[in-house]
Write a protein that holds these residues in place. Structure first.
Motif, PDB file in Angstrom:
ATOM      1  N   MET A   1      -6.426   6.396  42.836  1.00  0.00           N
ATOM      2  CA  MET A   1      -5.917   6.502  44.860  1.00  0.00           C
ATOM      3  C   MET A   1      -6.670   6.018  45.370  1.00  0.00           C
ATOM      4  O   MET A   1      -7.265   5.651  44.995  1.00  0.00           O
ATOM      5  CB  MET A   1      -5.945   7.846  44.653  1.00  0.00           C
ATOM      6  CG  MET A   1      -4.770   8.354  45.969  1.00  0.00           C
ATOM      7  SD  MET A   1      -5.722  10.778  46.395  1.00  0.00           S
ATOM      8  CE  MET A   1      -4.930  11.208  44.917  1.00  0.00           C
ATOM      9  N   SER A   2      -5.313   5.445  46.349  1.00  0.00           N
ATOM     10  CA  SER A   2      -5.569   4.682  47.580  1.00  0.00           C
ATOM     11  C   SER A   2      -6.411   5.340  48.681  1.00  0.00           C
ATOM     12  O   SER A   2      -6.207   6.641  49.044  1.00  0.00           O
ATOM     13  CB  SER A   2      -4.696   3.908  48.238  1.00  0.00           C
ATOM     14  OG  SER A   2      -4.122   4.570  48.974  1.00  0.00           O
ATOM     15  N   GLN A   3      -7.126   4.529  49.459  1.00  0.00           N
ATOM     16  CA  GLN A   3      -7.950   4.961  50.395  1.00  0.00           C
ATOM     17  C   GLN A   3      -6.926   5.964  51.540  1.00  0.00           C
ATOM     18  O   GLN A   3      -7.101   7.201  51.946  1.00  0.00           O
ATOM     19  CB  GLN A   3      -8.709   4.001  51.301  1.00  0.00           C
ATOM     20  CG  GLN A   3      -8.039   3.426  51.589  1.00  0.00           C
ATOM     21  CD  GLN A   3      -9.688   2.430  52.756  1.00  0.00           C
ATOM     22  OE1 GLN A   3     -10.119   1.614  51.783  1.00  0.00           O
ATOM     23  NE2 GLN A   3      -8.714   2.291  53.955  1.00  0.00           N
ATOM     24  N   SER A   4      -5.693   5.212  51.879  1.00  0.00           N
ATOM     25  CA  SER A   4      -5.273   4.989  52.740  1.00  0.00           C
ATOM     26  C   SER A   4      -4.279   6.424  51.977  1.00  0.00           C
ATOM     27  O   SER A   4      -3.707   7.740  53.500  1.00  0.00           O
ATOM     28  CB  SER A   4      -3.660   3.792  52.701  1.00  0.00           C
ATOM     29  OG  SER A   4      -3.359   3.647  51.786  1.00  0.00           O
ATOM     30  N   ALA A   5      -3.875   6.531  51.472  1.00  0.00           N
ATOM     31  CA  ALA A   5      -3.474   7.662  50.432  1.00  0.00           C
ATOM     32  C   ALA A   5      -4.702   9.644  50.272  1.00  0.00           C
ATOM     33  O   ALA A   5      -3.614  10.443  50.738  1.00  0.00           O
ATOM     34  CB  ALA A   5      -2.595   7.925  49.147  1.00  0.00           C
ATOM     35  N   ALA A   6      -5.500   8.653  50.266  1.00  0.00           N
ATOM     36  CA  ALA A   6      -6.475  10.160  49.993  1.00  0.00           C
ATOM     37  C   ALA A   6      -6.980  10.458  51.257  1.00  0.00           C
ATOM     38  O   ALA A   6      -7.344  12.249  51.414  1.00  0.00           O
ATOM     39  CB  ALA A   6      -7.129   9.471  49.024  1.00  0.00           C
ATOM     40  N   LEU A   7      -7.720   9.801  51.836  1.00  0.00           N
ATOM     41  CA  LEU A   7      -8.227  10.201  52.738  1.00  0.00           C
ATOM     42  C   LEU A   7      -7.931   8.782  53.965  1.00  0.00           C
ATOM     43  O   LEU A   7      -8.983   8.718  54.360  1.00  0.00           O
ATOM     44  CB  LEU A   7      -9.669  10.398  52.872  1.00  0.00           C
ATOM     45  CG  LEU A   7     -10.182  11.062  51.639  1.00  0.00           C
ATOM     46  CD1 LEU A   7     -11.839  10.688  51.251  1.00  0.00           C
ATOM     47  CD2 LEU A   7     -10.093  12.478  51.802  1.00  0.00           C
ATOM     48  N   PRO A   8      -6.987   9.293  55.055  1.00  0.00           N
ATOM     49  CA  PRO A   8      -5.915   8.231  55.066  1.00  0.00           C
ATOM     50  C   PRO A   8      -7.350   8.340  56.862  1.00  0.00           C
ATOM     51  O   PRO A   8      -7.222   6.784  57.531  1.00  0.00           O
ATOM     52  CB  PRO A   8      -4.698   8.618  56.270  1.00  0.00           C
ATOM     53  CG  PRO A   8      -5.344   9.809  55.898  1.00  0.00           C
ATOM     54  CD  PRO A   8      -6.123  10.146  54.456  1.00  0.00           C
ATOM     55  N   HIS A   9      -8.324   9.464  57.451  1.00  0.00           N
ATOM     56  CA  HIS A   9      -8.222   9.095  58.681  1.00  0.00           C
ATOM     57  C   HIS A   9      -9.897   9.356  59.110  1.00  0.00           C
ATOM     58  O   HIS A   9     -10.115   8.503  59.719  1.00  0.00           O
ATOM     59  CB  HIS A   9      -8.476  11.437  59.032  1.00  0.00           C
ATOM     60  CG  HIS A   9      -6.808  11.154  59.482  1.00  0.00           C
ATOM     61  ND1 HIS A   9      -6.366  11.610  58.555  1.00  0.00           N
ATOM     62  CD2 HIS A   9      -6.215  11.273  60.510  1.00  0.00           C
ATOM     63  CE1 HIS A   9      -4.683  11.788  58.871  1.00  0.00           C
ATOM     64  NE2 HIS A   9      -4.820  11.408  60.563  1.00  0.00           N
ATOM     65  N   LEU A  10     -10.256   9.626  57.572  1.00  0.00           N
ATOM     66  CA  LEU A  10     -11.593   9.441  57.131  1.00  0.00           C
ATOM     67  C   LEU A  10     -12.267   7.741  56.403  1.00  0.00           C
ATOM     68  O   LEU A  10     -13.418   7.614  57.418  1.00  0.00           O
ATOM     69  CB  LEU A  10     -12.484  10.157  56.461  1.00  0.00           C
ATOM     70  CG  LEU A  10     -13.977  10.462  56.045  1.00  0.00           C
ATOM     71  CD1 LEU A  10     -14.701  10.998  57.408  1.00  0.00           C
ATOM     72  CD2 LEU A  10     -14.094  11.240  54.382  1.00  0.00           C
ATOM     73  N   TYR A  11     -11.308   7.425  57.034  1.00  0.00           N
ATOM     74  CA  TYR A  11     -11.479   5.573  56.332  1.00  0.00           C
ATOM     75  C   TYR A  11     -10.725   4.946  57.169  1.00  0.00           C
ATOM     76  O   TYR A  11     -10.658   3.712  56.874  1.00  0.00           O
ATOM     77  CB  TYR A  11     -10.910   5.540  54.861  1.00  0.00           C
ATOM     78  CG  TYR A  11     -12.145   5.999  53.718  1.00  0.00           C
ATOM     79  CD1 TYR A  11     -13.633   4.681  53.649  1.00  0.00           C
ATOM     80  CD2 TYR A  11     -12.206   7.409  53.251  1.00  0.00           C
ATOM     81  CE1 TYR A  11     -13.944   6.380  52.806  1.00  0.00           C
ATOM     82  CE2 TYR A  11     -12.992   8.109  52.483  1.00  0.00           C
ATOM     83  CZ  TYR A  11     -14.304   7.537  52.438  1.00  0.00           C
ATOM     84  OH  TYR A  11     -15.515   7.717  51.595  1.00  0.00           O
ATOM     85  N   SER A  12     -10.322   5.306  58.571  1.00  0.00           N
ATOM     86  CA  SER A  12     -10.243   4.749  59.464  1.00  0.00           C
ATOM     87  C   SER A  12     -12.006   4.126  60.257  1.00  0.00           C
ATOM     88  O   SER A  12     -11.796   5.165  60.202  1.00  0.00           O
ATOM     89  CB  SER A  12      -8.889   5.841  60.732  1.00  0.00           C
ATOM     90  OG  SER A  12      -9.693   6.690  60.991  1.00  0.00           O
ATOM     91  N   PRO A  13     -11.435   2.957  60.685  1.00  0.00           N
ATOM     92  CA  PRO A  13     -12.167   2.583  61.752  1.00  0.00           C
ATOM     93  C   PRO A  13     -12.519   3.065  62.334  1.00  0.00           C
ATOM     94  O   PRO A  13     -11.732   4.191  63.423  1.00  0.00           O
ATOM     95  CB  PRO A  13     -11.786   0.685  61.570  1.00  0.00           C
ATOM     96  CG  PRO A  13     -11.121   0.777  61.738  1.00  0.00           C
ATOM     97  CD  PRO A  13     -10.482   1.911  60.778  1.00  0.00           C
TER      98      PRO A  13
END
Length: 653
Positions: free
Chosen positions: A1-13
């Motif tokens: 699963m990609s980061q954008s699909a799983a945790l998009p807010h947590l992995y935004s800079p």
């Protein structure tokens, strides 16, 4: 699963001034007891490097004193001279190389001083001579000249950290420390320019911030760590904190919010909230502040899962989330979560035993599930063994699982045998108590470690000499645990006597009036007492020490003591069990030796320690295999020692 699909807010800079932080996961400032000579050393650098390598976005370093009167322990950092710069520079360089931003904490405890290096009572300085509850310290009121020195100390400390390459600092005003003491009208009784009105009480914080800004460059980040509420009778309320932070809005680059106060027992339990508290329970108060200010808001407090952190960012409760104990337990958690490897994350269970518990014992930080933490210089990287050996592990509790996973990770051929149908040992009992279900996470986590390492796990098979002779291993690791201790008790045949394990397994028909005899003074007696009280029993808890939970971490114990009190459980301290007769239990005061006789007891529940289950050691005598004993079968202790000895055994072969 990609980061954008799983945790998009947590992995935004996230960007503060001109500093770009790669994700929203933060390791908040926390004592490690690793520094020596009051400056960053190799052990602290290796510890923080492991978290940077694991993918955390922001590391906030542990507190650094800004004035000689700030030495609240004998093992903090001090930023009062240029001697600190080389260590900070090395620390910044290794963390930056891994992509992590690094802030420092600037600190003065005020009246919240624990100790002195000489072991004598400290002279603590505060805005006014108002004592605290927890440390029973009567401080000395600061002179105006001393206030000026401390303000200058904040500025000079910030200059040194910026010179070392640190990206920013935060003034620590949380948990009732000095900046909070100035703000609190019940603690600050001054009648000069630093007391009285809110503007006057904010003067210390504003002057300290100005001193920092005057000595640092335009890109240097400056934040304020503060408790959104003190949870203390004489502490700051949520409404007062909101007023303070609203008045400071726009002055700082961020507010880093948490809950609690060091000043009282009730407030201090929130410094590192144990598993009895819900995940992210303090986030609503942080969110309430965020709605009132434009300054970015960070939140920290009992967030151990990345999915929970994602939700806090997504719903607008915070801009960044502190996951400190989660990172102590699994430094690689951010990378695993970003890759969608959620089952591989070693989740923190908030037991507090080896993280904050070690700090309070004055020893380096660690984790009962991940003893590599704090020992990075020795165990930070698993080394392949020179020769592959066949390893047999007897026992599938925490000790056995850790030994098996480490040995397999080093390249050995490892088979683990568990006599029962479930892995976990005594951890399976611990999770049966009220509000302790999370302790079972240690079983899930260690099982997954063993699976990933390639351990063959065989259940419902007891190891004996015949099995070992058949398998012909090079190494046998015995991790067979312990059983309840049942010392001879005069009169036991006339009464209803059961042990704690039987109660936890619901194997005993317990009467309505119960006495729990607790020799261990740990979680078992307190937990069994709570379980039975919640079931409607009248419970007396007789402890062989000065208080229930004497041997467990203070924040866990202190919160639990309040629960027992609220449930109406009668505590009998300093009590030694020496007999029973029908419905009468005979105790004696452990020092006075005068009898304590308790009548009307339907059931006596014993928690009198454990006995090592080490019969296999003698049974295997004479076999050519290398033998190791670890955990409770060596001698009964706790899961922490079991897992650590499993680590060491895996490294030793």
């Amino acid at each position: 699963m990609s980061q954008s699909a799983a945790l998009p807010h947590l992995y935004s800079p996230f960007t503060i001034r001109n500093l770009r932080i790669k994700n929203r996961i933060m390791s908040t400032g926390h004592d490690t007891t690793l520094p020596t000579a009051f400056v960053p050393n190799d052990a602290l650098i290796a510890y923080q490097q492991a978290r940077a390598q694991g993918g955390v976005g922001l590391i906030v370093l542990q507190v650094a004193g800004v004035h000689e009167t700030a030495r609240y322990t004998s093992h903090l950092l001090m930023a009062t001279s240029d001697d600190c710069i080389p260590g900070y520079r090395r620390l910044a360089e290794v963390c930056h190389a891994e992509g992590a931003a690094v802030f420092g904490q600037l600190f003065h405890p005020g009246r919240e001083i624990m100790e002195t290096a000489e072991g004598t009572a400290p002279v603590a300085y505060a805005p006014s001579a108002v004592p605290n509850q927890r440390f029973h310290v009567m401080p000395r009121a600061m002179s105006t000249a001393m206030i000026g020195e401390i303000v200058e100390g904040y500025g000079e400390a910030a200059r040194r950290l910026e010179q070392a390459g640190i990206d920013g600092v935060e003034i620590v005003g949380s948990h009732g420390y000095l900046p909070s003491q100035f703000v609190n009208p019940r603690v600050n009784l001054r009648e000069d320019a630093y007391g009285g009105s809110l503007d006057n009480r904010l003067r210390f914080i504003r002057e300290s911030l100005a001193a920092i800004r005057a000595r640092t460059g335009p890109d240097f980040v400056v934040g304020l760590r503060f408790s959104s509420e003190d949870s203390d009778l004489n502490g700051l309320t949520a409404e007062e904190v909101a007023e303070v932070l609203t008045a400071l809005d726009g002055s700082f680059d961020y507010f880093n919010l948490t809950v609690g106060s060091s000043a009282s027992f009730g407030g201090a339990v929130h410094i590192a909230p144990a598993m009895a508290f819900a995940s992210g329970y303090g986030a609503p108060s942080a969110a309430a502040v965020k709605r009132k200010v434009k300054t970015p808001v960070f939140y920290a407090g009992r967030v151990n899962q990345p999915q929970d952190a994602e939700q806090l960012i997504a719903n607008g409760s915070a801009d960044m989330v502190g996951m400190t104990r989660a990172l102590i337990c699994d430094p690689d958690m951010p990378a695993k979560a970003e890759q969608g490897r959620f089952d591989d994350i070693r989740a923190c269970i908030a037991c507090n035993q080896a993280c904050i518990g070690h700090f309070q014992l004055g020893v380096p930080i660690s984790c009962i599930q991940h003893p590599e933490t704090g020992r990075e210089l020795r165990y930070g990287k698993v080394l392949r063994a020179g020769a592959v050996k066949k390893v047999l592990v007897a026992g599938g509790g925490p000790a056995g699982m850790k030994a098996a996973s480490i040995a397999a990770s080093r390249g050995h051929d490892v088979t683990l045998y568990e006599a029962s149908g479930r892995l976990g040992g005594q951890a399976l009992l611990a999770q049966l108590l009220p509000r302790r279900m999370e302790f079972g996470g240690i079983v899930t986590n260690l099982t997954r470690e063993a699976e990933l390492a390639g351990v063959t796990m065989v259940k419902n098979t007891r190891v004996d000499r015949a099995l070992v002779e058949h398998e012909r291993p090079d190494v046998v690791i015995i991790a067979t645990g312990a059983t309840p201790r049942h010392p001879e008790l005069p009169g036991a045949e006339t009464a209803h006597v059961v042990d704690a394990w039987q109660v936890l397994r619901d194997e005993a028909n317990v009467g309505s009036s119960v006495l729990v005899a607790d020799w261990r003074c740990d979680w078992i007696g307190m937990g069994v007492a709570e379980k039975l009280a919640r079931a409607g029993c009248k419970v007396r808890l007789a402890v062989n020490g000065y208080m229930p939970g004497q041997r467990i971490q203070a924040y866990v114990r202190d919160h639990w003591a309040g629960v027992l009190h609220d449930l109406g459980i009668e505590v009998i301290p300093y009590a030694d069990l020496y007999g029973v007769d029908g419905q009468t239990v005979y105790l004696a005061h452990v020092t006075g030796r005068e009898p304590i006789i308790v009548d009307g007891i339907d059931t006596l529940v014993t928690s009198l320690g454990h006995e090592a289950a080490n019969a296999l050691e003698a049974e295997l005598e004479g076999l050519p295999a290398e033998i190791h004993l670890i955990g409770d079968c060596l001698t009964p202790r706790t899961a922490e020692e079991a897992v650590l000895e499993g680590l060491k055994a895996g490294w030793a072969i």
